[in-house]
Design a protein around this motif. Structure first.
Motif, short mmCIF file in Angstrom:
data_model
loop_
_atom_site.label_atom_id
_atom_site.label_comp_id
_atom_site.label_asym_id
_atom_site.label_seq_id
_atom_site.Cartn_x
_atom_site.Cartn_y
_atom_site.Cartn_z
N PHE A 2 9.28 -6.26 12.71
CA PHE A 2 9.11 -7.44 11.87
C PHE A 2 7.90 -7.29 10.95
O PHE A 2 7.96 -7.54 9.75
N LYS A 26 9.28 -6.89 7.39
CA LYS A 26 9.63 -8.27 7.02
C LYS A 26 8.45 -9.10 6.56
O LYS A 26 8.63 -10.24 6.17
N THR A 27 7.25 -8.57 6.65
CA THR A 27 6.13 -9.41 6.23
C THR A 27 5.42 -8.78 5.03
O THR A 27 5.57 -7.61 4.73
N ARG A 28 4.66 -9.64 4.39
CA ARG A 28 3.85 -9.24 3.26
C ARG A 28 2.84 -8.17 3.67
O ARG A 28 2.56 -7.25 2.93
N TRP A 29 2.29 -8.31 4.89
CA TRP A 29 1.28 -7.33 5.34
C TRP A 29 1.86 -5.94 5.46
O TRP A 29 1.27 -4.95 5.04
N TYR A 77 4.50 -4.83 3.99
CA TYR A 77 4.81 -4.38 2.62
C TYR A 77 3.58 -3.79 1.96
O TYR A 77 3.61 -2.71 1.37
N GLU A 78 2.46 -4.49 2.10
CA GLU A 78 1.23 -4.01 1.45
C GLU A 78 0.72 -2.73 2.12
O GLU A 78 0.26 -1.80 1.44
N ARG A 90 2.52 -0.45 3.56
CA ARG A 90 3.37 0.65 3.13
C ARG A 90 3.07 1.05 1.69
O ARG A 90 3.08 2.23 1.34
N ALA A 91 2.78 0.06 0.86
CA ALA A 91 2.46 0.36 -0.54
C ALA A 91 1.20 1.22 -0.60
O ALA A 91 1.15 2.22 -1.30
N HIS A 139 2.07 4.78 0.64
CA HIS A 139 2.88 5.63 -0.23
C HIS A 139 2.19 5.96 -1.54
O HIS A 139 2.38 7.04 -2.08
N ALA A 146 -0.93 0.67 -5.51
CA ALA A 146 -1.35 -0.51 -4.76
C ALA A 146 -2.51 -1.19 -5.46
O ALA A 146 -2.52 -2.41 -5.62
N ALA A 165 -1.36 -3.11 -8.34
CA ALA A 165 -0.68 -4.36 -8.00
C ALA A 165 -1.60 -5.37 -7.34
O ALA A 165 -1.15 -6.41 -6.89
N GLY A 166 -2.88 -5.04 -7.26
CA GLY A 166 -3.83 -5.98 -6.67
C GLY A 166 -3.82 -5.97 -5.15
O GLY A 166 -4.21 -6.94 -4.52
N ILE A 167 -3.33 -4.89 -4.57
CA ILE A 167 -3.34 -4.76 -3.11
C ILE A 167 -4.55 -3.92 -2.74
O ILE A 167 -4.72 -2.82 -3.25
#
Lengths: 371, 506
Positions: A222, A226-229, A231-232, A234-235, A238, A243, A246-248
């Motif tokens: 999850f 499935k979460t923003r965290w 996603y960030e 992984r960004a 990779h 990142a 995109a402001g991460i």
């Protein structure tokens, strides 16, 4: 050797066929070892299968090992999604165990289920804290986590020996371990459950931590997908440049990923302390942290892959001890070598046959499409 | 009597989809100083790396002294008398000059008679060409100019008759450049052939006797230097192709929404790349920023979008100060303020190529409603949103679940563009929107940018494609060496005028 168009490789080829081929090869090479050592490899295989499935306690042992491998495998996988090679699972698990014990013993006046919850929290917080320092150094100073986490394994081991000898040792005993936790705090074991149904079985270390491991697998799935965290994370893993664009914040995500990773490794302490030893014993992580790396790599860093990989290593551990018991020519170290071969084929040499296998299937599909 | 020492015929070289050298023919005459000029990315370095054996051409032939040869590695080139001084020196820092030069040739040299002989030969070479190098000094103690001389000496010692220098002055101070040119002239007097790769017109005029111009992987001209002039070369370098026609009406401009004052920015190596830049962009206009690659555009875009720290100066968005050297908004905060950014390098910065298309379509906006609610990604809405904008922007194939690296360059660019334009930004920063994009997609992208302008967005377009700047912009500024060197209304400005500004001639 033409390169394969990745998008046309069916998922089951890269995620099932390729690992199975690698595993078969690893078993074949292991079989050669056993043969050279002067034993019959087929007999060894049947012993492994008997030892890990053949009787209920053996199977329980297999699942007990699986529990530990799930925790450490998940721990490695989470950090790896942020491209951090956390090989400090061993130390984080050790310190996590300290957290479990300290919480359980200090809050023993509370109702047991609450103590359990707090102890799980203690495992996570202590494991995360032990991962935080390397994470912070990586994020701010660029000190590579591979180096720092392995150093932190040694520091954790030394720290725990110091504590177990000088600070929290059970002074009525000779060994480097603490006093036992009050018996009501012990996790219900598999035999307790069996007894509920009137089945009597002998001791095995399997306990409800296994369910916690399954819950942790769902949590990781999850979190990562499935979460923003996730996603960030992984960004950042990779493509750090993208990142930032995109402001991460890479800084923030390195720390979060490592802390979650450390927390998951810390859960191994729950299985070992609340479930098995009921006290801290020197050296209880026993290499599970390192094997977790192989489990995660073999499971392609996905909980769905980590579970069977952990189970496979559980079989090897349990079946392996059965073999060393029955075959005098095969020592415990022989089985470490077998594990090594599996890690080699499914980790380091993972791409040895991948292009050929993928090509084969893509060509076949193309032929089918034409026909 | 001139005779060719090096002849290239129909050289082709591709890297993946990029055709870096297209049917290159080049003849270099013995005893000349031959300049090869072109913008960054025109294919000069690739071509010379082929000559030096670092790359192998996909097709074509190379002749040295009239004899066809096969160069498979730098070793083959060295044997054939070709030496190359790279942009980045290949020296072992903690070795002495002598050790560096005999490296790889040491064999029996390390002790005794042969070493003494080597020393003597090197001393002679130094004297002949006035290199003035102490063979026993350690490289790390030498200045950049001297390190370059060591590279030259190394090539000479290995018997180079043709010496290729790749952008040799990029790292030198003006004094060092003078010294270098002196050395190159004396080498030339002694009969060596020199190939100078550069994008600086002044160097070509100063030093060379013959010049070849490259543009976008093609050889577009060969001439004697005395028969040409800077203006003509600049024109060839930048090129003049047919302008793409666009449905573009007069700009209907509003207030200034984006303003940059005295902006100075440094790169990662602490070199000042943007120097006191002032810009103003009004709502409803496209400001084109032209310039040869590497003149500070990248750093400028990064500073404007919050990725890179501002050294000094201020940036205003909608009249509000958003960045100075003390306080600055990060990329996400700038997005919230209505700034969108299509970065120059889509694969390095604009996309996570390992992500699925839908993950990239929300990249940077993933924490906003409806894509995520209380930190949990809302898959259903993301997918339906992705399908919608993939259709709207004609991204092919229209499969949100496909891994982004499987899309073509043009479609990857559309993914970024659709993501950024969909937010209806007040200010849009666009870097190289059509680099490596096929013609059809170029028109589509250009039309979308014009539409954005007509809807009232202030757009900064940074491009090295002069055609693109000319066909899209309402106003044009030219950047050279970190400074804005000219500003023109895009009414009757010619590409020639801009070309001269871009080359730093006027």
């Amino acid at each position: 050797m033409a390169t394969v168009d990745k998008s046309r490789v069916p998922w089951w080829v890269s995620n099932l066929i390729v690992p199975l081929v690698n595993l078969t090869l690893a078993l074949f090479v292991s079989g050669l070892f056993i043969f050279i050592a002067g034993e019959n490899p087929f007999e060894a295989v049947s012993l492994i299968i008997y030892g890990s499935f053949g009787y209920i306690e053996g199977f329980a042992y297999t699942l007990y090992y699986t529990t530990n491998f799930i925790f450490t495998g998940l721990a490695f996988a989470v950090a790896f999604h942020c491209r951090l090679f956390n090989i400090g699972g061993e130390g984080q698990a050790y310190i996590g165990g300290l957290g479990v014990f300290l919480v359980a013993i200090n809050f023993s006046f509370l109702p047991v289920p609450i103590v359990w919850l707090l102890a799980v929290g203690g495992a996570v917080v202590f494991g995360a804290a032990w991962a935080f320092i390397p994470a912070y150094l990586q994020a701010t100073r660029g000190s590579h986590v591979v180096i720092t986490t392995i150093m932190f394994n040694f520091i954790a081991a030394s720290l725990m020996v110091f504590l177990l000898v000088d600070v929290i040792r059970d002074t009525t005993q000779m060994g480097p371990h603490t006093v036992a936790l009050p018996e009501e705090q012990w996790f219900p074991s598999f035999e307790d459950f069996a007894a509920l149904f009137g089945i009597k079985i002998r001791y095995s270390p399997l306990n409800i931590s296994f369910l916690l491991a399954i819950a942790a697998s769902f949590f990781v799935w999850f979190l990562v997908w499935k979460t923003r965290w996730g996603y960030e994370m992984r960004a950042v893993g990779h493509n750090t440049q993208a990142a930032i664009y995109a402001g991460i914040s890479p800084y923030k995500n390195i720390i979060i990923a490592m802390c979650i990773s450390g927390g998951l490794a810390g859960l191994l302490g729950v299985n070992e302390i609340l479930g098995v030893h009921h006290k801290i014993v020197a050296g209880f992580p026993a290499g599970y942290g390192f094997t977790g790396i192989a489990v995660a790599l073999m499971g392609r860093n996905h909980p769905i892959g980590i579970f069977p990989a952990a189970f496979l290593f559980g079989i090897l551990y349990q079946g392996g001890s059965e073999v060393t018991f029955d075959m005098p020519n095969i020592t415990r170290y022989m089985f470490v070598a077998v594990q090594g071969v599996i890690i080699l084929f499914s980790g380091a040499l993972e791409n040895l046959f991948r292009p050929q296998i993928e090509n084969f299937f893509v060509n076949r599909l193309n032929l089918k499409a034409k026909a | 009597m001139v005779s060719p020492i090096l002849e290239l015929k129909n050289i082709n070289k591709s890297f993946g989809h990029v055709h870096a050298n297209k049917n290159i023919n080049l003849t270099i005459n013995k005893g000349t100083i031959h300049g090869i000029i072109g913008e960054n990315g025109a294919g000069k370095s690739t071509l010379m790396s082929i000559v030096f054996g670092l790359y192998q051409a996909n097709s074509g032939t190379i002749k040295i002294n009239g004899k066809e040869i096969n160069l498979r590695s730098p070793k083959d080139s060295i044997i054939n008398g070709i030496g190359m001084v790279h942009q980045h020196f290949m020296l072992v820092e903690n070795f002495t000059v002598l050790e560096n030069i005999i490296l790889g040739f040491e064999g029996e040299l390390v002790f005794g008679k042969n070493l003494e002989k080597a020393k003597k030969d090197l001393k002679n070479l130094c004297d002949t060409y006035k290199l003035n190098i102490d063979l026993n000094s350690t490289i790390s103690d030498l200045s950049v100019g001297f390190r370059q001389r060591v590279e030259i000496l190394k090539s000479l010692y290995r018997g180079a008759e043709i010496l290729i220098l790749d952008e040799p002055t990029g790292v030198l101070t003006p004094q060092e450049v003078d010294e270098l040119f002196k050395i190159l002239r004396s080498l030339n007097e002694e009969g060596k052939t020199i190939v100078l790769i550069t994008h600086k017109l002044i160097e070509i005029m100063d030093l060379t006797s013959e010049v070849s111009v490259m543009r976008q992987g093609e050889m577009v001209g060969n001439t004697k230097t005395e028969d040409t002039n800077k203006e003509q070369l600049a024109e060839m370098m930048v090129g003049r192709s047919v302008l793409l026609r666009l449905d573009k009406t007069e700009a209907n401009t509003g207030d200034v929404v984006f303003k940059v004052e005295d902006l100075t920015v440094k790169d990662d190596l602490d070199v000042t790349r943007v120097k006191n830049v002032n810009l103003e962009i009004r709502a409803g206009e496209i400001l084109g920023l032209a310039g040869v690659t590497g003149n500070g555009q990248t750093e400028l875009l990064e500073a404007l979008s919050g990725i890179r720290k501002v050294e000094s100066g201020q940036i205003y968005l909608d009249g509000k100060k958003v960045s100075d050297s003390q306080n600055f908004l990060d990329p996400r905060e700038l997005k919230d303020q209505g700034l969108a950014h299509v970065p120059e390098d889509r694969q390095r910065m604009g996309l996570v190529t390992d992500f699925k298309a839908y993950e990239n379509l929300i990249f940077g906006y993933h924490d906003q409603q409806p894509f995520s609610r209380s930190s949990i990604l809302n898959h259903k809405d993301i997918i339906s949103h992705s399908k919608k904008i993939m259709e709207e922007y004609d991204v092919r194939p229209q499969s949100p679940n496909l891994i982004t690296s499987n899309f073509s360059g043009g479609n990857q660019q559309k993914i970024i563009l659709s993501r950024e334009l969909n937010e209806k930004p007040k200010v849009l920063l666009v870097g190289q929107p059509t680099r490596g994009v096929d013609i059809g997609a170029i028109e589509f992208i250009h039309q979308r940018l014009i539409d954005m302008r007509d809807k009232g967005a202030a757009i900064l377009l940074v491009s090295v494609e002069l055609d693109e700047v000319l066909s899209l912009s309402d106003r044009i500024v030219v950047m050279f060496d970190g400074k804005i060197v000219g500003e023109k209304e895009n009414t009757n400005v010619t590409d020639r005028e801009l070309g001269l500004l871009m080359a730093g001639v006027v």
